[in-house]
Design an enzyme around this catalytic site. Sequence first.
Site, short mmCIF file in Angstrom:
data_model
loop_
_atom_site.label_atom_id
_atom_site.label_comp_id
_atom_site.label_asym_id
_atom_site.label_seq_id
_atom_site.Cartn_x
_atom_site.Cartn_y
_atom_site.Cartn_z
N LYS A 10 0.85 -1.21 0.00
CA LYS A 10 0.00 0.00 0.00
C LYS A 10 0.88 1.24 0.00
O LYS A 10 2.02 1.23 0.50
CB LYS A 10 -0.96 0.02 1.20
CG LYS A 10 -0.30 0.05 2.59
CD LYS A 10 -0.01 1.44 3.13
CE LYS A 10 0.62 1.40 4.52
NZ LYS A 10 1.34 2.64 4.88
N ASP A 137 -3.28 -1.48 9.76
CA ASP A 137 -3.32 -1.37 8.29
C ASP A 137 -3.89 -2.62 7.63
O ASP A 137 -4.04 -2.66 6.41
CB ASP A 137 -1.90 -1.14 7.74
CG ASP A 137 -1.44 0.29 7.94
OD1 ASP A 137 -2.28 1.18 8.13
OD2 ASP A 137 -0.21 0.50 7.89
O1 C5P Z 1 -1.47 -1.39 14.71
P1 C5P Z 1 -0.01 -1.59 14.48
O2 C5P Z 1 0.57 -2.71 15.26
O3 C5P Z 1 0.32 -1.68 13.01
O4 C5P Z 1 0.72 -0.25 14.98
C1 C5P Z 1 2.09 -0.17 15.25
C2 C5P Z 1 2.38 0.99 16.19
O5 C5P Z 1 2.17 2.24 15.52
C3 C5P Z 1 1.47 1.05 17.41
O6 C5P Z 1 2.01 0.31 18.48
C4 C5P Z 1 1.47 2.54 17.75
O7 C5P Z 1 2.62 2.90 18.46
C5 C5P Z 1 1.57 3.19 16.39
N1 C5P Z 1 0.27 3.60 15.83
C6 C5P Z 1 -0.39 4.69 16.37
N2 C5P Z 1 -1.60 5.07 15.83
C7 C5P Z 1 -2.14 4.39 14.80
C8 C5P Z 1 -1.48 3.27 14.24
C9 C5P Z 1 -0.28 2.90 14.78
O8 C5P Z 1 0.09 5.34 17.30
N3 C5P Z 1 -3.30 4.79 14.30
#
Ligand code: C5P
Length: 288
Positions: A10, A137
């Site tokens: 993406k 994502d």
């Molecule tokens: O959801 P995912 O594990 O992909 O997110 C990785 C990190 O990115 C999270 O632990 C957080 O620190 C940050 N994040 C965030 N806000 C979001 C998506 C991700 O702060 N909307």
Amino acid sequence: MTYREPAFAKLNLTLDILGRRPDGYHDLNMVMQSIDLADQVSLTLTAEEELAVYADLPFLPQGADNIAAKAAAGFFRQLERPCPGLDIRMKKVIPVCAGLGGGSSDGAAVLRVLRRHFAPDMPRETLEAVAAQVGSDVPFCVRGGTARAEGRGERLTDLPPLPPCHFVVCKPPFAISTPELFAQVRVKRLRCHPDGAGMEAALAAGDLEGVARRLYNVFEEVLPRRYSQVFEIKRSLLDLGAISASMTGSGPTVFGIFRDEGPARQAAEVLRRQFAQTFYAQNTGPSV
Ligand code: C5P
């Protein structure tokens, strides 16, 4: 029986951060686009009572820690049945820790395959709710195409498709920690925000120039100086004929949009001499 499924990368056409949430995540507003730069995921049903996961890069988590395993476990939890014997293999092409959603996309490909085989009537919304538990994502990566993503990134709205165009995707040789970059952001101090409404109007009008003019990622504003190669690559892409260029996600990958294939392929060739992880790609439509 073995299923093969492409896991598309993406790009963020826009990325805006609206605020920090009590759960530690951030509220986002993004326009996302899937491209045909893809890992290949193969999933085999086995007679073992085991969920085996292998990625062809030794430094990626194998087994239960891999996002593909978490996706499979989440899927069968949703169905309230035990996980059958599965052998999941990933042939990695998408650079990792790059802002391209590579891991998320592998998990999403697993979810699409499992739904097709085990629960063809499962609504897309249910599959995307399972995806949201795997990562922010992953829902977009399940769906693909062109979409607005809000909330943590899991609330999706389909947008008119980006007109066919050509991308050069270039990852500099370092990684940026996503949580660390989020920690740099003071939302009230951000000077610029993407023109989300203008971007969506440009998509509705099929206006590629209008889309390109509105590429914007607020993370670029808070990028520590040691990552300045990101801006050098943007400059190079523009010099090589891109209509516009931007960083994707929390970086460090940069992409340029080109109207024509020839100049895009040439630009990719030039940049690849300096940055081995440079790719030519085209946009793809929805995957489900
Ligand atoms: O959801 P995912 O594990 O992909 O997110 C990785 C990190 O990115 C999270 O632990 C957080 O620190 C940050 N994040 C965030 N806000 C979001 C998506 C991700 O702060 N909307």
